[in-house]
Design a protein around this motif. Structure first.
Motif, short mmCIF file in Angstrom:
data_model
loop_
_atom_site.label_atom_id
_atom_site.label_comp_id
_atom_site.label_asym_id
_atom_site.label_seq_id
_atom_site.Cartn_x
_atom_site.Cartn_y
_atom_site.Cartn_z
N GLY A 244 1.58 -48.85 21.23
CA GLY A 244 2.16 -48.45 22.51
C GLY A 244 3.56 -49.01 22.70
N ALA A 245 4.17 -48.69 23.84
CA ALA A 245 5.56 -49.10 24.10
C ALA A 245 5.68 -50.62 24.14
CB ALA A 245 6.03 -48.48 25.41
N ILE A 246 4.85 -51.26 24.96
CA ILE A 246 4.96 -52.72 25.11
C ILE A 246 4.46 -53.42 23.85
CG2 ILE A 246 4.05 -54.69 26.41
CD1 ILE A 246 4.45 -53.08 28.94
N GLY A 247 3.30 -52.99 23.35
CA GLY A 247 2.76 -53.60 22.13
C GLY A 247 3.74 -53.50 20.97
N GLY A 248 4.38 -52.34 20.83
CA GLY A 248 5.32 -52.14 19.73
C GLY A 248 6.57 -53.01 19.90
N ALA A 249 7.08 -53.09 21.13
CA ALA A 249 8.28 -53.90 21.38
C ALA A 249 7.99 -55.38 21.14
CB ALA A 249 8.77 -53.68 22.82
N VAL A 250 6.81 -55.82 21.59
CA VAL A 250 6.44 -57.23 21.40
C VAL A 250 6.26 -57.50 19.90
CG1 VAL A 250 4.56 -58.91 21.80
CG2 VAL A 250 5.48 -57.57 23.71
N MET B 271 9.29 -49.95 33.26
CA MET B 271 10.41 -49.74 32.35
C MET B 271 10.47 -48.24 32.02
SD MET B 271 9.73 -53.19 30.15
CE MET B 271 7.97 -53.00 30.27
N PRO B 272 11.42 -47.50 32.67
CA PRO B 272 11.41 -46.04 32.58
C PRO B 272 11.64 -45.50 31.18
CG PRO B 272 12.88 -46.81 34.31
CD PRO B 272 12.48 -48.01 33.53
N GLU B 273 12.10 -46.36 30.25
CA GLU B 273 12.26 -45.88 28.86
C GLU B 273 10.90 -45.66 28.19
OE1 GLU B 273 13.63 -49.25 26.09
OE2 GLU B 273 13.59 -50.21 28.05
N THR B 274 9.80 -46.12 28.81
CA THR B 274 8.48 -45.95 28.19
C THR B 274 7.88 -44.60 28.58
OG1 THR B 274 7.29 -47.00 30.02
CG2 THR B 274 8.06 -48.46 28.27
N ARG B 275 7.15 -44.02 27.62
CA ARG B 275 6.53 -42.71 27.83
C ARG B 275 5.57 -42.74 29.02
NH1 ARG B 275 1.75 -41.14 25.97
NH2 ARG B 275 1.65 -43.04 24.74
N THR B 276 4.82 -43.84 29.14
CA THR B 276 3.80 -43.92 30.20
C THR B 276 4.43 -43.80 31.59
OG1 THR B 276 3.92 -46.29 29.76
CG2 THR B 276 1.84 -45.21 29.28
N ILE B 277 5.54 -44.48 31.79
CA ILE B 277 6.19 -44.45 33.11
C ILE B 277 6.81 -43.07 33.35
CG2 ILE B 277 8.10 -45.44 34.47
CD1 ILE B 277 5.66 -47.31 34.22
N GLN C 239 14.75 -43.52 39.30
CA GLN C 239 15.01 -44.81 38.63
C GLN C 239 15.97 -45.66 39.46
OE1 GLN C 239 15.67 -44.55 34.21
NE2 GLN C 239 15.41 -42.40 34.64
N GLU C 240 16.98 -44.99 40.04
CA GLU C 240 17.94 -45.73 40.87
C GLU C 240 17.25 -46.34 42.08
OE1 GLU C 240 21.11 -42.96 41.80
OE2 GLU C 240 21.58 -42.82 39.65
N SER C 241 16.31 -45.58 42.66
CA SER C 241 15.65 -46.11 43.86
C SER C 241 14.78 -47.32 43.49
CB SER C 241 14.86 -45.00 44.56
OG SER C 241 13.50 -45.24 44.58
N MET D 104 14.47 -53.75 34.04
CA MET D 104 14.40 -54.50 32.80
C MET D 104 14.17 -53.57 31.61
SD MET D 104 11.83 -57.65 32.03
CE MET D 104 12.99 -58.83 32.69
N THR D 105 14.71 -53.93 30.46
CA THR D 105 14.46 -53.14 29.24
C THR D 105 13.24 -53.71 28.51
OG1 THR D 105 15.83 -54.54 27.84
CG2 THR D 105 16.93 -52.70 28.95
N LEU D 106 12.67 -52.87 27.64
CA LEU D 106 11.55 -53.33 26.80
C LEU D 106 11.96 -54.54 25.97
CD1 LEU D 106 9.99 -50.07 25.31
CD2 LEU D 106 8.73 -51.89 26.49
#
Ligand SMILES: NC(=O)c1ccc[n+]([C@@H]2O[C@H](COP(=O)([O-])OP(=O)(O)OC[C@H]3O[C@@H](n4cnc5c(N)ncnc54)[C@H](OP(=O)(O)O)[C@@H]3O)[C@@H](O)[C@H]2O)c1
Length: 263
Positions: free
Chosen positions: A15-21, A191-197, A216-218, A229-231
């Motif tokens: 996943g996005a977080i698992g992969g980044a970590v 983190m809007p760069e992730t598919r889930t969000i 995202q701005e709001s 924050m970025t991943l």
């Protein structure tokens, strides 16, 4: 190399977080044992890590299956000699759990995130701790969201699920810290760069007349830094928390909401 030669097991590593970590842990010198419910995305992360000069093995492990998690940890212990870090980044699609008012939500949909998130964190933490206790050393980690601490509409059982995981972090630490094991969660903002969000919130933004960028701005406007924050930033904190430099941190969840949520 803050995690040089540390043996780390990551659940939900495709996943996005698992992969980044995973990528950040590998850059910091950890030996990775990456797992997920489906092998292909986990293998893709392992391949990336290895081509960047790191060490990673991939395995298909359902983090809700006690036997599968136990068997995999035993194989890690047999191969690498120890388990130093357990990171649970398991996530179920937000589209399955968000968007329905509580008064209309059925019991199954309400219970799904609570049962999935708390059970998989409990299982992976408990089984990892059994390998850490004999070494009197280890770090158990997971990820939550600000829903644990603030009321948000239309999130069903997700808020209670995140609150349960944060309570479990405290309780695991209360039992394990005296045996040399730290338990630390991370609570990032979306983190809007992730598919889930993107998948969960882009349609909702459109439905309320906002473009994806305006949404995202709001969200960003609620942070002190006026940005999200970025991943990569989240993963850098994960490295610090997993390292011996954070030896004073246990029984807590690090607030990574950049001011959206007061302590
Ligand atoms: N993304 C964010 O901005 C954000 C912010 C705050 C908190 N969080 C939380 O962080 C967690 C991960 O988010 P994410 O964006 O990384 O989600 P993601 O990209 O969907 O990754 C979740 C991973 O968990 C795996 N998984 C699901 N059930 C599993 C199981 N039973 N056993 C093993 N692996 C399983 C999924 O595999 P399959 O796809 O093969 O099922 C997927 O690879 C979630 O709890 C989420 O609520 C995310």
């Amino acid at each position: 190399m803050m995690l040089k030669d540390k043996v780390a097991v990551i659940y939900g590593a495709g996943g996005a977080i698992g992969g980044a970590v995973a990528r950040a842990f590998a850059s910091a010198g950890a030996k990775l044992f990456l797992t997920g419910r489906h092998l292909a995305p986990v293998e893709a992360v392992a391949k990336d890590v290895v081509s960047a000069g790191g060490s990673a093995e991939a395995a298909e492990v359902d983090a809700l299956d006690e036997q599968a998690v136990g068997k995999h940890l035993q194989s890690v212990s047999d191969t690498a000699g120890r388990v130093d870090i357990s990171f649970n980044a398991v996530g179920i699609p937000n589209t399955k759990i968000l968007g329905v008012p509580l008064v209309e939500l059925d019991v199954e949909q309400f219970s799904l995130p609570i049962a999935t998130y708390s059970t998989s964190y409990f299982l992976t933490a408990r089984l990892a701790a059994r390998h850490m206790v004999p070494n009197r050393s280890g770090v158990i980690m997971t990820v939550t969201a600000l829903h644990s601490r603030t009321g948000i509409p239309l999130v069903g059982g997700y808020g209670p699920a995140m609150a349960a995981k944060e309570a479990l972090t405290r309780d695991l630490s209360a039992e394990l810290a005296s045996q040399g094991i730290r338990v630390v969660g991370l609570r990032p903002q979306a983190m809007p760069e992730t598919r889930t969000i993107k998948e969960a919130f882009e349609p909702r933004a459109k439905a309320s007349g906002l473009t994806w960028e305006q949404w995202q701005e709001s969200l960003a406007s609620r942070t002190h830094a006026r940005r999200l924050m970025t991943l990569e930033e989240m993963a850098d904190v994960a490295v610090l928390m997993a390292s011996d430099k954070a030896s004073g941190m246990t029984g807590t969840t690090v607030n990574l909401t950049m001011g959206s949520l007061d302590d």
